[in-house]
Scaffold this motif. Structure first.
Motif, PDB file in Angstrom:
ATOM      1  N   MET A 348      13.990   0.590  12.944  1.00 56.22           N
ATOM      2  CA  MET A 348      15.262   0.169  12.372  1.00 56.22           C
ATOM      3  C   MET A 348      16.286   1.276  12.601  1.00 56.22           C
ATOM      4  SD  MET A 348      15.585  -1.736   8.706  1.00 56.22           S
ATOM      5  CE  MET A 348      14.072  -2.609   9.054  1.00 56.22           C
ATOM      6  N   HIS A 349      16.848   1.279  13.790  1.00 56.32           N
ATOM      7  CA  HIS A 349      17.764   2.340  14.195  1.00 56.32           C
ATOM      8  C   HIS A 349      19.157   2.155  13.614  1.00 56.32           C
ATOM      9  CE1 HIS A 349      19.358   5.466  16.795  1.00 56.32           C
ATOM     10  NE2 HIS A 349      20.254   4.623  17.272  1.00 56.32           N
ATOM     11  N   ASP A 350      19.519   0.924  13.277  1.00 55.07           N
ATOM     12  CA  ASP A 350      20.887   0.641  12.848  1.00 55.07           C
ATOM     13  C   ASP A 350      20.887  -0.505  11.846  1.00 55.07           C
ATOM     14  OD1 ASP A 350      23.633   0.877  12.727  1.00 55.07           O
ATOM     15  OD2 ASP A 350      24.009   0.230  14.787  1.00 55.07           O
ATOM     16  N   PHE A 351      22.010  -0.708  11.188  1.00 54.29           N
ATOM     17  CA  PHE A 351      22.203  -1.839  10.287  1.00 54.29           C
ATOM     18  C   PHE A 351      23.704  -2.081  10.204  1.00 54.29           C
ATOM     19  CE2 PHE A 351      23.011   1.753   7.701  1.00 54.29           C
ATOM     20  CZ  PHE A 351      23.677   1.364   6.551  1.00 54.29           C
ATOM     21  N   ALA A 352      24.139  -2.973   9.328  1.00 55.81           N
ATOM     22  CA  ALA A 352      25.568  -3.295   9.237  1.00 55.81           C
ATOM     23  C   ALA A 352      25.967  -3.474   7.780  1.00 55.81           C
ATOM     24  CB  ALA A 352      25.881  -4.562  10.044  1.00 55.81           C
ATOM     25  N   ILE A 353      27.268  -3.396   7.535  1.00 61.43           N
ATOM     26  CA  ILE A 353      27.812  -3.676   6.209  1.00 61.43           C
ATOM     27  C   ILE A 353      28.919  -4.720   6.326  1.00 61.43           C
ATOM     28  CG2 ILE A 353      27.272  -1.385   5.292  1.00 61.43           C
ATOM     29  CD1 ILE A 353      30.268  -0.673   5.603  1.00 61.43           C
ATOM     30  N   THR A 354      29.114  -5.465   5.248  1.00 70.19           N
ATOM     31  CA  THR A 354      30.273  -6.343   5.108  1.00 70.19           C
ATOM     32  C   THR A 354      31.011  -5.920   3.843  1.00 70.19           C
ATOM     33  OG1 THR A 354      29.185  -8.024   3.730  1.00 70.19           O
ATOM     34  CG2 THR A 354      28.887  -8.201   6.115  1.00 70.19           C
ATOM     35  N   GLU A 355      31.945  -6.733   3.399  1.00 68.38           N
ATOM     36  CA  GLU A 355      32.683  -6.392   2.183  1.00 68.38           C
ATOM     37  C   GLU A 355      31.756  -6.285   0.978  1.00 68.38           C
ATOM     38  OE1 GLU A 355      36.320  -8.128  -0.652  1.00 68.38           O
ATOM     39  OE2 GLU A 355      35.745  -9.172   1.196  1.00 68.38           O
ATOM     40  N   ASN A 356      30.760  -7.170   0.906  1.00 65.06           N
ATOM     41  CA  ASN A 356      29.901  -7.227  -0.277  1.00 65.06           C
ATOM     42  C   ASN A 356      28.422  -6.979  -0.013  1.00 65.06           C
ATOM     43  OD1 ASN A 356      31.920  -8.186  -2.366  1.00 65.06           O
ATOM     44  ND2 ASN A 356      32.123  -9.837  -0.857  1.00 65.06           N
ATOM     45  N   PHE A 357      28.009  -6.975   1.272  1.00 60.59           N
ATOM     46  CA  PHE A 357      26.585  -6.929   1.590  1.00 60.59           C
ATOM     47  C   PHE A 357      26.253  -5.805   2.569  1.00 60.59           C
ATOM     48  CE2 PHE A 357      27.550 -11.525   0.889  1.00 60.59           C
ATOM     49  CZ  PHE A 357      26.781 -11.721  -0.254  1.00 60.59           C
ATOM     50  N   VAL A 358      24.947  -5.480   2.599  1.00 58.04           N
ATOM     51  CA  VAL A 358      24.381  -4.743   3.729  1.00 58.04           C
ATOM     52  C   VAL A 358      23.486  -5.722   4.487  1.00 58.04           C
ATOM     53  CG1 VAL A 358      24.501  -2.431   2.753  1.00 58.04           C
ATOM     54  CG2 VAL A 358      22.512  -3.847   2.265  1.00 58.04           C
ATOM     55  N   VAL A 359      23.489  -5.588   5.819  1.00 58.88           N
ATOM     56  CA  VAL A 359      22.720  -6.479   6.682  1.00 58.88           C
ATOM     57  C   VAL A 359      21.611  -5.648   7.334  1.00 58.88           C
ATOM     58  CG1 VAL A 359      22.788  -8.062   8.631  1.00 58.88           C
ATOM     59  CG2 VAL A 359      24.778  -7.855   7.116  1.00 58.88           C
ATOM     60  N   ILE A 360      20.353  -6.025   7.048  1.00 57.68           N
ATOM     61  CA  ILE A 360      19.201  -5.220   7.441  1.00 57.68           C
ATOM     62  C   ILE A 360      18.373  -5.971   8.478  1.00 57.68           C
ATOM     63  CG2 ILE A 360      17.090  -4.136   6.598  1.00 57.68           C
ATOM     64  CD1 ILE A 360      18.493  -4.016   3.806  1.00 57.68           C
ATOM     65  N   PRO A 361      18.262  -5.449   9.704  1.00 56.42           N
ATOM     66  CA  PRO A 361      17.462  -6.123  10.727  1.00 56.42           C
ATOM     67  C   PRO A 361      15.982  -5.754  10.630  1.00 56.42           C
ATOM     68  CG  PRO A 361      18.587  -4.239  11.692  1.00 56.42           C
ATOM     69  CD  PRO A 361      18.962  -4.267  10.228  1.00 56.42           C
ATOM     70  N   ASP A 362      15.135  -6.734  10.442  1.00 55.64           N
ATOM     71  CA  ASP A 362      13.684  -6.542  10.439  1.00 55.64           C
ATOM     72  C   ASP A 362      13.156  -7.267  11.673  1.00 55.64           C
ATOM     73  OD1 ASP A 362      11.022  -6.150   9.814  1.00 55.64           O
ATOM     74  OD2 ASP A 362      10.936  -7.841   8.428  1.00 55.64           O
ATOM     75  N   GLN A 363      12.904  -6.501  12.744  1.00 55.56           N
ATOM     76  CA  GLN A 363      12.703  -7.099  14.063  1.00 55.56           C
ATOM     77  C   GLN A 363      11.296  -6.847  14.599  1.00 55.56           C
ATOM     78  OE1 GLN A 363      17.319  -6.932  15.517  1.00 55.56           O
ATOM     79  NE2 GLN A 363      16.199  -5.037  15.581  1.00 55.56           N
ATOM     80  N   GLN A 364      11.099  -7.097  15.891  1.00 59.14           N
ATOM     81  CA  GLN A 364       9.750  -7.181  16.441  1.00 59.14           C
ATOM     82  C   GLN A 364       9.232  -5.894  17.071  1.00 59.14           C
ATOM     83  OE1 GLN A 364      11.018 -10.858  18.568  1.00 59.14           O
ATOM     84  NE2 GLN A 364       8.976 -11.606  18.069  1.00 59.14           N
TER      85      GLN A 364
END
Length: 603
Positions: A348-364
């Motif tokens: 998990m090298h990176d992730f993202a944010i929005t106004e109200n959330f964090v976006v977490i990639p759980d990948q392969q």
């Protein structure tokens, strides 16, 4: 591009395998002597052929600027520690050091009977302008072609991997020691300096006069990887090295937060680097936010442009919780960790944010350390695992309300931005979808592709859609870059991304209209390559138009072997100025810009 968090966690795992071997590992790693039997079962090893040679895009003339006083003799890899350090060791430690050096020499001799894969071959990974350079003190009054825009005052900094010692075995580009390159600009005048980030790892190896810490990607494969971990752990037991203060290289990300410049890789805590009034760089030390941070931190933390908070993740490859989320207030106060439930440790090298959330990639791409026991790589693509995104409230105190949304066959090493569209109950994520997913870490025959994509995650139906942003005729590999950071977490129109062709070199950058897919390209020129394009807005706080600003990028001419900093107008992609640099700048990773007004307030 970014380092993994393997080494520190692998040490404790290797210890458990040594002291409490599982039944599955008993045949290959139940004792130190068995591991040093050097089984050739590793999936990366093939019998060496006469005059075998690795060919790749990186196979250009190699310029290894390793200082002579620490240069390793390739024929005699067992270089003794420095005399100064030997004087500090007792008789038992000296005897142990000799024994461990002999074991390491035997291990290296065994490894050299087999060709290395391209992903671990130093001739490939640090050939050409990927090769390291020595430190450079500040050089002032650099030649400038064109005119540096008056709004640009401060320091542009870029991190990168720059091994201090010549590798004696496998080496991946991500394994190098962290070095920060800095161009200071003051009313049109420019200066340059580059310095190693003095990590605990680097400090110890400099004292010992040789590389001692395992290379996370280049060396930790198969039985030889286990042997290296056990050697390192054994040296630690005898006090010859100390991993308790961190094993990281701090070579990937840079962020300026709470009046501190932090260099980081996700295998350790960040390191604070101070910018001097003259434009030089000095490592202050490992930074734990006044003892609030006790675990490693991801190399891409996010600063919210509105709240000025810093959001971050930390992952562990050995024990649960495999993932934690936390944030810092603008003054550096940390929230309690939020443990994110994962069934297995995930890259998990990176992730993202929005106004109200964090976006977490759980990948392969996952970590399976047990693969080393059967001769494989601990970083692998798991085709049985389902890729998904986790949507968690920024102010969450636990993960009970996290929303998981599947996104088939998705691996994004970087996410460029994300935002909310309330009318459709969707979170929109922009990222580059990479195939093969593990191509950075493991050798494969399939050609590399990185497709800029838009993901729409419906919070009500919990379904996702994915579309390529570029039309088929415009498809090009886009990796490393950014959006206007004043708009991070908000809907953005433009992204500025490196054209990663011929992979892994960067021939230019693209300005992409994320809504229409229109692409405008800036190409550096014949045999001129660069790295991450950094967008600097004209107004540091906000700009009337999203693309009011300039692109800064280090570029290198492989014909003249000269490097420069280019400053390009982001609106029309016209070159405004180029700063001629006094020494070569290797291709590297990520950067940031510190405004001159902020330099006065450094902690």
């Amino acid at each position: 591009m970014a380092s993994s968090a393997l080494t520190a966690n692998c040490i404790s795992w290797a210890n458990s395998q040594l002291l409490h071997p599982s039944p599955s590992s008993s045949s290959s790693s139940s004792s130190f002597s068995v591991v040093l039997g050097f089984s050739s079962k590793s999936i990366t090893l093939k019998k060496k052929k006469a005059d075998s040679r690795v060919h790749s895009d990186l196979h250009s003339p190699s310029f290894h600027h390793f200082e002579k006083k620490i240069h390793q003799n390739h024929e005699n890899p067992s270089v003794k520690p420095t005399k100064t350090h030997l004087l500090q060791w007792n008789l038992l430690q000296r005897a142990a050091a000799v024994a461990f050096d002999m074991a390491e020499s035997a291990l290296i001799a065994r490894e050299r009977q087999y060709p290395l894969p391209k992903t671990a071959d130093p001739l490939v990974q640090i050939g050409g302008n990927f090769a390291p350079v020595p430190e450079q003190p500040v050089r002032h009054s650099l030649p400038v072609t064109g005119s540096i825009p008056k709004c640009i005052n401060g320091v542009y900094l870029r991190n990168g991997a720059n091994p201090l010692f010549e590798p004696v075995a496998g080496h991946h580009f991500f394994d190098g020691d962290g070095m920060v390159h800095a161009v200071s600009i003051d009313n049109g005048n420019a200066s340059y300096a580059c310095r190693f980030t003095e990590t605990q790892r680097l400090v110890q190896e400099k004292e010992l006069g040789r590389p001692m810490f395992p290379k996370t990607i280049g060396e930790l494969h198969g039985h030889c990887g286990i042997a290296r971990l056990l050697l390192f752990y054994a040296r630690g037991l005898f006090g010859l090295v100390d991993h308790r203060q961190g094993t990281g290289v701090a070579n990937a990300g840079l962020v300026y937060f709470n009046n501190r410049l932090l260099a980081m890789s996700e295998d350790d805590l960040p390191y604070q680097v101070r910018i001097s009034p003259s434009g030089d760089l000095e490592t202050v030390g490992r930074y734990n936010f006044d003892e609030q941070l006790t675990s490693s931190m991801i190399a891409h933390p996010k600063v919210d442009p509105v709240s000025k908070e810093l959001f971050a993740l930390s992952y562990d490859v050995v024990q649960k919780p495999y993932l934690k989320y936390f944030r810092f207030s603008p003054n550096g106060t940390k929230t309690p960790d939020v443990e994110i439930p994962l069934e297995m440790p995930t890259m998990m090298h990176d992730f993202a944010i929005t106004e109200n959330f964090v976006v977490i990639p759980d990948q392969q791409v996952v970590f399976k350390l047990q693969e080393m026991i059967t001769g494989g790589s601990p970083v692998m693509y798991d085709k049985k695992k389902k890729s998904r995104f986790g949507i968690l409230a920024k102010n969450a105190t636990d993960a009970k309300d996290i929303i998981w949304i599947e996104s088939a066959d998705t691996f994004c090493f970087h996410l460029w931005n994300a935002w909310e569209e309330q009318e459709s109950d969707e979170v929109v994520v922009i990222g580059s979808c990479m195939t093969p997913a593990d191509s950075i870490f493991n050798e494969c025959d399939e050609s590399f592709k990185s497709m800029l994509s838009e993901f729409r995650l419906n919070l009500k139906t919990r379904e996702s859609t994915r579309r390529p942003i570029l039309c088929q005729s415009e498809q090009v590999n886009l990796e490393a870059g950014m959006v206007n950071r004043n708009r991070l977490g908000q809907k953005t129109r433009f992204a500025y991304l490196a054209i990663a062709e011929p992979w892994p070199k960067v021939s230019g950058f693209a300005k992409v209209d994320l809504s229409t897919g229109e692409v405008k390209k800036y190409i550096y020129g014949d045999r001129i390559y660069g790295g991450e394009p950094f967008f600097l807005p004209t107004d540091a706080d906000n700009s009337a138009n999203e693309d009011d600003g300039y692109i800064l990028a280090f570029v290198h001419n492989e014909k003249t072997w000269k490097s420069e900093l280019q400053i390009v107008n982001a609106k029309n992609l016209h070159l405004e100025a180029s700063v001629k640099l006094p020494s070569r700048v290797p291709y590297g990773f990520h950067g940031t810009f510190v405004q001159s007004k902020d330099l006065m307030n450094q902690a």
